[in-house]
Scaffold this motif. Structure first.
Motif, PDB file in Angstrom:
ATOM      1  N   THR A  32       0.806  -1.221   0.000  1.00 53.51           N
ATOM      2  CA  THR A  32       0.000   0.000   0.000  1.00 53.51           C
ATOM      3  C   THR A  32       0.839   1.271   0.000  1.00 53.51           C
ATOM      4  OG1 THR A  32      -0.164  -0.059   2.417  1.00 53.51           O
ATOM      5  CG2 THR A  32      -1.950  -1.118   1.141  1.00 53.51           C
ATOM      6  N   ARG A  72      -5.629   6.640   0.534  1.00 56.15           N
ATOM      7  CA  ARG A  72      -6.761   6.119  -0.233  1.00 56.15           C
ATOM      8  C   ARG A  72      -6.345   5.483  -1.557  1.00 56.15           C
ATOM      9  NH1 ARG A  72     -10.880   7.708   2.689  1.00 56.15           N
ATOM     10  NH2 ARG A  72     -10.791   9.638   3.874  1.00 56.15           N
ATOM     11  N   ARG A 122     -10.133  -0.115   0.783  1.00 54.53           N
ATOM     12  CA  ARG A 122     -10.440   0.653   1.989  1.00 54.53           C
ATOM     13  C   ARG A 122      -9.173   1.390   2.397  1.00 54.53           C
ATOM     14  NH1 ARG A 122     -10.461  -4.616   5.879  1.00 54.53           N
ATOM     15  NH2 ARG A 122      -8.296  -4.238   6.312  1.00 54.53           N
ATOM     16  N   PRO A 123      -9.311   2.594   2.883  1.00 54.69           N
ATOM     17  CA  PRO A 123      -8.144   3.396   3.256  1.00 54.69           C
ATOM     18  C   PRO A 123      -7.316   2.723   4.354  1.00 54.69           C
ATOM     19  CG  PRO A 123     -10.138   4.731   3.247  1.00 54.69           C
ATOM     20  CD  PRO A 123     -10.563   3.307   3.099  1.00 54.69           C
ATOM     21  N   VAL A 124      -6.005   2.996   4.326  1.00 53.12           N
ATOM     22  CA  VAL A 124      -5.113   2.503   5.376  1.00 53.12           C
ATOM     23  C   VAL A 124      -4.484   3.694   6.074  1.00 53.12           C
ATOM     24  CG1 VAL A 124      -4.629   0.278   4.284  1.00 53.12           C
ATOM     25  CG2 VAL A 124      -3.197   2.230   3.763  1.00 53.12           C
ATOM     26  N   SER A 125      -4.184   3.506   7.335  1.00 53.86           N
ATOM     27  CA  SER A 125      -3.598   4.571   8.133  1.00 53.86           C
ATOM     28  C   SER A 125      -2.092   4.614   7.919  1.00 53.86           C
ATOM     29  CB  SER A 125      -3.905   4.318   9.607  1.00 53.86           C
ATOM     30  OG  SER A 125      -3.359   5.332  10.392  1.00 53.86           O
ATOM     31  N   SER A 126      -1.572   5.827   7.825  1.00 52.64           N
ATOM     32  CA  SER A 126      -0.134   6.020   7.739  1.00 52.64           C
ATOM     33  C   SER A 126       0.240   7.136   8.706  1.00 52.64           C
ATOM     34  CB  SER A 126       0.293   6.384   6.315  1.00 52.64           C
ATOM     35  OG  SER A 126       0.021   7.735   6.047  1.00 52.64           O
ATOM     36  N   GLY A 127       1.508   7.433   8.807  1.00 53.40           N
ATOM     37  CA  GLY A 127       1.959   8.518   9.665  1.00 53.40           C
ATOM     38  C   GLY A 127       1.502   9.880   9.183  1.00 53.40           C
ATOM     39  N   HIS A 128       0.957   9.939   7.965  1.00 52.14           N
ATOM     40  CA  HIS A 128       0.501  11.200   7.374  1.00 52.14           C
ATOM     41  C   HIS A 128      -1.011  11.235   7.174  1.00 52.14           C
ATOM     42  CE1 HIS A 128       4.689  12.207   6.672  1.00 52.14           C
ATOM     43  NE2 HIS A 128       4.846  11.012   6.166  1.00 52.14           N
ATOM     44  N   GLY A 129      -1.734  10.361   7.865  1.00 55.66           N
ATOM     45  CA  GLY A 129      -3.182  10.322   7.725  1.00 55.66           C
ATOM     46  C   GLY A 129      -3.627   9.087   6.960  1.00 55.66           C
ATOM     47  N   LEU A 130      -4.862   9.132   6.448  1.00 56.55           N
ATOM     48  CA  LEU A 130      -5.407   8.003   5.694  1.00 56.55           C
ATOM     49  C   LEU A 130      -4.905   8.023   4.256  1.00 56.55           C
ATOM     50  CD1 LEU A 130      -9.128   7.761   6.853  1.00 56.55           C
ATOM     51  CD2 LEU A 130      -7.226   6.240   7.418  1.00 56.55           C
TER      52      LEU A 130
END
Length: 164
Positions: free
Chosen positions: A59, A90, A80-88
């Protein structure tokens, strides 16, 4: 004399190699540097593009710039969106290509990216690569090795995901 032969064999190895990933294994759910090593051209033709097709499980991927080469990234929407250190996040890269060069057949080089490895310890990712060369020649490194069968002529690079 034996030492000279060993040195010559070590130097000759990349020219005989397929496109491979270094390292061949990374920890699951980690950030990892991957180098796609291109060991030769298409016949005697120089390489002018290396296109890496990323599995959907990856991703996040960021290519390293390479002097003399342009980078093209093709994205795909995530289910579906995944979380990262910079937000979601897409969307994710579907492919990363380096175009330019050329990389003469007599030389080898590496095309580097950083990925976030999927959280799938024990899995093996197949990462197809298409190598394009001068004059329209190309080599698709896309074949998957089947258990118990001989190694394919044009194997796709693979990446094992180890324990975290």
């Amino acid at each position: 004399m034996k030492r000279l032969i060993a040195v010559l064999l070590a130097l000759a190895t990349p020219a005989a190699a397929h496109v491979v990933i270094e390292p061949p294994e990374v920890a699951a759910n980690s950030y990892a540097r991957l180098a796609f090593r291109v060991g030769h051209g298409c016949g005697t033709a120089a390489t002018i593009a290396v296109e890496v097709n990323l599995p959907e499980a990856v991703t996040m991927a960021r290519p390293m710039p390479k002097p003399g080469w342009e980078i093209a990234i093709e994205a795909r929407a995530l289910a579906r969106p995944v979380s990262s250190g910079h937000g979601l996040v897409r969307e994710a890269p579907a492919s990363i290509a380096w175009r330019g060069g050329p990389l003469p057949d007599a030389h080898y080089d590496e095309f580097v990216m950083m990925i976030r490895a999927p959280d799938q310890a024990g899995a093996t990712l197949v990462i197809p690569v298409v190598q394009r060369c001068e004059g329209g020649a190309q080599h698709a490194w896309v074949e998957v090795a089947e258990p118990g069968q001989p190694r394919p002529r044009s194997p796709a690079p693979t990446l094992r995901l180890g324990a975290r």
